[in-house]
Scaffold this active site. Structure first.
Site, PDB file in Angstrom:
ATOM      1  N   ARG A  66      66.700  34.662 -33.838  1.00  0.00           N
ATOM      2  CA  ARG A  66      65.802  33.260 -32.781  1.00  0.00           C
ATOM      3  C   ARG A  66      65.001  34.430 -31.522  1.00  0.00           C
ATOM      4  NH1 ARG A  66      70.060  30.210 -34.025  1.00  0.00           N
ATOM      5  NH2 ARG A  66      70.404  28.353 -35.181  1.00  0.00           N
ATOM      6  N   LYS A 173      82.387  34.124 -43.964  1.00  0.00           N
ATOM      7  CA  LYS A 173      83.908  33.365 -44.042  1.00  0.00           C
ATOM      8  C   LYS A 173      83.020  33.161 -42.621  1.00  0.00           C
ATOM      9  CE  LYS A 173      87.630  36.022 -42.081  1.00  0.00           C
ATOM     10  NZ  LYS A 173      88.097  35.347 -41.067  1.00  0.00           N
ATOM     11  N   HIS A 203      85.585  40.595 -47.040  1.00  0.00           N
ATOM     12  CA  HIS A 203      85.550  42.101 -47.772  1.00  0.00           C
ATOM     13  C   HIS A 203      87.309  42.680 -48.319  1.00  0.00           C
ATOM     14  CE1 HIS A 203      87.070  41.735 -43.501  1.00  0.00           C
ATOM     15  NE2 HIS A 203      87.200  42.102 -43.959  1.00  0.00           N
ATOM     16  N   LYS A 207      88.924  46.118 -50.386  1.00  0.00           N
ATOM     17  CA  LYS A 207      89.541  46.971 -49.755  1.00  0.00           C
ATOM     18  C   LYS A 207      89.469  47.913 -51.120  1.00  0.00           C
ATOM     19  CE  LYS A 207      90.411  45.501 -45.306  1.00  0.00           C
ATOM     20  NZ  LYS A 207      90.498  47.068 -44.619  1.00  0.00           N
ATOM     21  N   GLU A 241      98.186  42.513 -36.892  1.00  0.00           N
ATOM     22  CA  GLU A 241      96.771  42.812 -36.197  1.00  0.00           C
ATOM     23  C   GLU A 241      97.823  43.037 -34.832  1.00  0.00           C
ATOM     24  OE1 GLU A 241      92.825  41.153 -37.351  1.00  0.00           O
ATOM     25  OE2 GLU A 241      93.995  39.466 -37.132  1.00  0.00           O
ATOM     26  N   ASP A 260      91.580  31.117 -40.223  1.00  0.00           N
ATOM     27  CA  ASP A 260      90.841  32.959 -40.449  1.00  0.00           C
ATOM     28  C   ASP A 260      91.462  33.559 -41.548  1.00  0.00           C
ATOM     29  OD1 ASP A 260      89.359  34.305 -39.006  1.00  0.00           O
ATOM     30  OD2 ASP A 260      91.494  35.876 -37.675  1.00  0.00           O
ATOM     31  N   HIS A 265      91.415  35.899 -47.182  1.00  0.00           N
ATOM     32  CA  HIS A 265      92.404  37.093 -46.820  1.00  0.00           C
ATOM     33  C   HIS A 265      93.450  36.939 -48.125  1.00  0.00           C
ATOM     34  CE1 HIS A 265      89.122  38.252 -44.802  1.00  0.00           C
ATOM     35  NE2 HIS A 265      89.227  38.139 -43.694  1.00  0.00           N
TER      36      HIS A 265
END
Length: 512
Positions: A66, A173, A203, A207, A241, A260, A265
């Site tokens: 935009r 996602k 993704h 890996k 994490e 999430d 995943h």
């Protein structure tokens, strides 16, 4: 302390059959090109592919957004993002050559005329100049709220079918936020694109260790006969994490950890670990087996959610010696937020191979360490003949597939300590991927998409099946009050109830 034997640095060059093929010429149209994902992930990955001569001749990027700006300004913005993202110094000469492939076109995603009058014309002109052969990839690096507008307007403008070339669409996602929204999104998408054109990105699947799971399982006769309920006691899948939500409060408040991380995943790691051997190593057959696996997952007992699920939310704590705020103190988060940042699930697969073997899945933010791994815990030996000479028992063998940050495979076994006494010590047989032979996960998925290989992408039925398993559980957990959401201290392994989920089965989590 564990010892390490047989370290394989994998220094030999790969055989010719392992070389990366150069894809056909193509145009990459990025929707949301002025956003953070493009600057942090897509352009740095494309730059490295270009630097390593893995991009095809005739390739170019047309960024859309935009924001009004000329292509020269677009390149300046991307260069600044590239310098922040690269761990090595940016090659200025290489950048100048790469930057000549980057173009920009402003447009409104909700306006159908912009697709006909603006996007189609600019794309056609660049294709003639660059010689891309009419092959196009549309990459949606936008918020999910505009996905349906883009699908629909591309289709109605005639841009979802190729004129002498192939057309693909890549979707980030989250793909929906529950079963109903995912089904609605799939229905809209399939009205204009065929399933073989659709690349739903995850993704994690790119890996190195994740790509290696099937090859490790099915190419080694030593392990495949032992990959079942007769020899395996349980399996733990962890995605931990140390980071908080960063600047993503708006997204995370609406998603939470189950949407999430688990729907995509974690469940993809579960599928690759547990699926049956496909007839051939091809994307359709592997994705068939994933779908069969999800159909075999036992539904969660919604009347007893505490038997299979633990959720939590991080509070104040310390990460790497630095004090960090609790989730409800983060900018953009409601002070009474009920959004979980940690979840642990116990999953059973009702089929011949896995009947009775629990799969323990966990993921969370602000935990003690950053680590993604799959730990296959084998059963204890049936009779310990050394019991008279040893005060305690011995730990069962564990096969550890390390996904990040140190990608590789470790087999933990028992061996005798040097000396005359009967004394066992844990020993690790270890293989690690050296960084110099790896492609970044985004580099892999971009190359795979250009080649039309859907192995690293998720099929529509897989999305629906995983949402179908999780949606009832998420709704049940969300129906609880805020007082039922335990808080865990940042920098720890998570809520105490997560440890109890395994302890009542006589097991324990691997420490982070």
């Amino acid at each position: 302390m564990n010892k390490t034997f047989g370290v394989n640095p994998f220094t030999a060059p790969p055989p010719l059959g392992c070389a990366v093929d150069t894809p056909e010429p193509c145009a990459l149209v990025i929707f949301g090109a002025s956003g953070d994902l493009t600057k942090r992930k897509l352009i740095p990955s494309l730059y490295r592919l270009f630097k390593n001569r893995l991009l095809p001749p005739g390739f170019f990027v047309l960024g859309t957004g935009r924001t009004e700006m000329p292509s020269e300004r677009f390149r300046e913005v991307l260069l600044a993002g590239l310098r922040e993202s690269l761990t090595e110094e940016c090659d200025e000469a290489c950048w100048r050559d790469f930057a000549s492939l980057l173009h920009y076109q402003s447009m409104e995603y909700q306006n159908p005329q912009d697709y006909v009058a603006t996007l189609a014309g600019r794309l056609s002109s660049l294709e003639q100049d660059m010689g891309s052969g009419g092959n196009r990839i549309y990459y949606l690096a936008t918020p999910p709220t505009v996905y349906e507008n883009i699908f629909t307007n591309l289709g109605r403008a005639g841009l979802s079918t190729g004129e002498g070339g192939s057309v693909k669409i890549v979707i980030e996602k989250p793909f929906g936020n529950d079963l109903a929204s995912a089904q609605k999104l799939n229905k809209t998408l399939l009205a204009f694109f065929r399933e073989e054109q659709i690349f739903r990105i995850d993704h994690y699947l790119a890996k190195e260790t994740v790509q290696n799971i099937l090859m490790f399982r099915f190419a080694n006769s030593l392990f495949e006969p032992l990959w079942n309920r007769r020899y395996i006691d349980h399996i733990q899948i962890t995605a931990a994490e140390t980071l908080g939500i960063e600047q993503r409060a708006g997204y995370y408040e609406a998603a939470g950890v189950l949407r999430d991380m688990f729907q995509n995943h974690i469940f993809q790691l579960l599928a690759l670990t547990a699926l049956e051997p496909p007839a051939t190593f091809s994307a359709p057959r592997v994705r068939d087996e994933k779908a069969k696996l999800f159909q075999s997952v036992r539904p969660f007992p919604l009347d007893r959610p505490d038997d299979c699920a633990v959720i939590g939310q991080y509070g104040r704590g310390s990460i790497d010696g630095k004090e960090v705020a609790g989730y409800r103190e983060e900018a953009g988060v409601a002070p009474d937020s009920r959004t979980p940042t940690y979840a642990a699930l116990k999953v059973f697969i009702d089929n011949w191979r896995w009947q009775g073997v629990p799969f323990y899945l966990r993921s969370g933010k602000r935990l003690a360490a950053r680590r993604t791994e799959i730990a296959i815990s084998y059963r204890s030996v049936p009779h310990l003949m050394f019991s008279r000479a040893m005060a305690g028992g011995i730990e069962p063998n564990t096969l550890l597939l390390r996904v990040q940050p140190d990608e590789g495979i470790t087999l933990e076994i028992q061996a005798k300590n040097p000396g005359s006494r009967v004394c066992l010590t844990p020993v690790s047989l270890d293989f690690s991927y050296p960084r110099e032979v790896e492609l970044d996960a985004y580099e892999w998925v971009l190359l795979s998409c250009m080649e039309g290989d859907q192995m690293l992408f998720v099929r529509g039925d897989g999305v629906d099946l995983s949402w179908g398993l999780l949606t009832p559980l998420i709704e049940q957990l969300e129906s609880k009050g805020a007082t039922d959401l335990p808080t865990y201290t940042a920098g720890t392994d998570g809520p105490m109830a997560a440890a109890q989920l395994l302890e009542k089965d006589g097991r324990k989590w691997r420490p982070l």
